[in-house]
Scaffold this motif. Structure first.
Motif, short mmCIF file in Angstrom:
data_model
loop_
_atom_site.label_atom_id
_atom_site.label_comp_id
_atom_site.label_asym_id
_atom_site.label_seq_id
_atom_site.Cartn_x
_atom_site.Cartn_y
_atom_site.Cartn_z
N GLY A 131 6.31 16.58 -3.33
CA GLY A 131 6.10 15.15 -3.10
C GLY A 131 4.89 14.80 -2.25
O GLY A 131 4.97 13.86 -1.44
N LYS A 132 3.77 15.51 -2.43
CA LYS A 132 2.56 15.16 -1.67
C LYS A 132 2.09 13.75 -1.99
O LYS A 132 1.55 13.06 -1.14
N THR A 133 2.32 13.31 -3.24
CA THR A 133 1.93 11.95 -3.62
C THR A 133 2.68 10.92 -2.78
O THR A 133 2.08 10.03 -2.17
N LEU A 134 4.00 11.05 -2.73
CA LEU A 134 4.82 10.12 -1.95
C LEU A 134 4.49 10.21 -0.46
O LEU A 134 4.40 9.19 0.23
N GLU A 135 4.31 11.42 0.05
CA GLU A 135 4.03 11.60 1.47
C GLU A 135 2.73 10.89 1.86
O GLU A 135 2.67 10.21 2.90
N SER A 136 1.70 11.04 1.04
CA SER A 136 0.42 10.40 1.36
C SER A 136 0.49 8.89 1.17
O SER A 136 -0.06 8.13 1.97
N LEU A 137 1.20 8.43 0.14
CA LEU A 137 1.34 6.98 -0.07
C LEU A 137 2.16 6.34 1.04
O LEU A 137 1.88 5.21 1.46
N ASN A 164 -0.33 8.01 -13.22
CA ASN A 164 0.85 8.37 -12.42
C ASN A 164 0.70 7.88 -10.99
O ASN A 164 1.66 7.35 -10.40
N TRP A 165 -0.48 8.06 -10.40
CA TRP A 165 -0.71 7.57 -9.04
C TRP A 165 -0.55 6.05 -8.97
O TRP A 165 0.06 5.53 -8.03
N TYR A 166 -1.08 5.36 -9.96
CA TYR A 166 -0.97 3.90 -9.97
C TYR A 166 0.50 3.48 -10.07
O TYR A 166 0.95 2.55 -9.37
N ARG A 167 1.25 4.17 -10.90
CA ARG A 167 2.68 3.87 -11.06
C ARG A 167 3.44 4.14 -9.76
O ARG A 167 4.32 3.36 -9.36
N GLU A 168 3.10 5.23 -9.07
CA GLU A 168 3.80 5.57 -7.84
C GLU A 168 3.49 4.58 -6.72
O GLU A 168 4.36 4.30 -5.88
N VAL A 169 2.28 4.04 -6.68
CA VAL A 169 1.97 2.98 -5.71
C VAL A 169 2.89 1.79 -5.93
O VAL A 169 3.49 1.25 -4.99
N ASN A 170 3.01 1.38 -7.18
CA ASN A 170 3.87 0.22 -7.50
C ASN A 170 5.34 0.52 -7.26
O ASN A 170 6.11 -0.39 -6.91
N ASN A 171 5.74 1.78 -7.42
CA ASN A 171 7.15 2.15 -7.24
C ASN A 171 7.55 2.21 -5.77
O ASN A 171 8.63 1.73 -5.39
#
Length: 283
Positions: A131-137, A164-171
């Protein structure tokens, strides 16, 4: 400093070099603490105020003026207290399906906040899938939500993960706006015109090279680079391009900070802290 990162741990020269680097880092932290007023420490849900650092020598007139200015800033910080450590899912993390951050991801967020408060850039090197994406966001969301940072954030990712990054920002951090900065020649002028109008800009390695003039004009608060092992060659066009970006902090995401040799690790550290990691041969 983890001495296992050096080759030939039994070598006196290597140990002395590690001690020298460690001393430089400590001095950098100490300088930061003297320049930045101590923030009130508040665990999420439990207030805990830290004590200011005491000086051990008679201050000059200039130092007294500086101390007075820092005292004023400290009082302001106390009036606008914000959490610097979380023990549960932050309030601004609001997934559409009510998912929460895992405990180890919250610890990663706390670590990133600690780096930020010490004015230090870093490498988030959790293994793939953690979950590095979530941790950084969550870190960018924290800066925007609690620290009221209005300067834009730049995230540089492989083209395959752009959507995917764009979707995770919105999520996960829907309170922040994002721009997908990637397109063909005819599309890019309109995208360039939108730079600076959103909280986050998500772009690709290719755009860093093609639109480097436009991206280098922006004062980014933070630059996040996904799969950062791609900039390990400090002489590559990509590495040179990201080094020209203006930002307060830099965050590298990679599951393989040390893959083949120590030179690759040095290149990442040199990108983050060039004034300390300035000699590849000594490293």
């Amino acid at each position: 400093m983890n001495r296992s990162l050096t080759t030939g741990v039994s070598s006196t020269d290597n140990l002395q070099y590690v001690d020298t680097i460690y001393e430089k880092i400590l001095k950098k932290f100490a300088k930061t603490q003297n320049q930045v007023s101590p923030s009130p420490t508040k665990v999420h849900g439990n207030a805990n105020t830290s004590s200011p650092i005491k000086r051990q020598h008679r201050m000059t007139e200039e130092e007294e003026d500086t101390a007075l200015a820092l005292s004023t800033r400290t009082d302001e910080a106390k009036e606008q207290s914000y959490p610097v450590r979380f023990t549960e899912n932050p309030a601004y993390i609001k997934h559409k399906e009510n998912f929460n951050m895992r405990p180890y991801q919250i610890e990663a967020l706390n670590w990133l906040i600690n780096l930020y408060d010490n004015n230090v850039s870093g490498i988030l090197a959790d293994e793939m899938g953690l979950g590095k994406t979530l941790e950084s966001l969550s870190f960018l969301g924290y800066l925007n939500y609690y620290r009221n940072i209005k300067e834009p954030f730049l995230i540089i990712v492989p083209k395959s993960t752009l959507s995917n990054w764009y979707r995770e920002v919105n999520n996960w951090i829907p309170h922040m706006s994002a721009l997908l900065f990637h397109g063909g020649k005819d599309d890019r002028p309109a995208l360039v015109a939108k730079l600076g109008t959103t909280d986050i800009v998500i772009t690709t390695y290719e755009m860093i090279l093609i639109e480097k003039a436009a991206l280098q004009k922006i004062s980014w608060h933070a630059v996040v680079i996904d799969e950062a092992h791609r900039i390990k060659n400090e002489r590559s066009q990509l590495s040179l391009g990201v080094r020209m970006l203006k930002s307060k902090i830099r965050l590298l995401l990679t599951g393989t900070p040390l893959q083949n040799n120590l030179r690759e690790l040095w290149e990442l550290l040199n990108f983050l802290v060039p004034d300390i990691f300035d000699n590849a041969e000594e490293f």
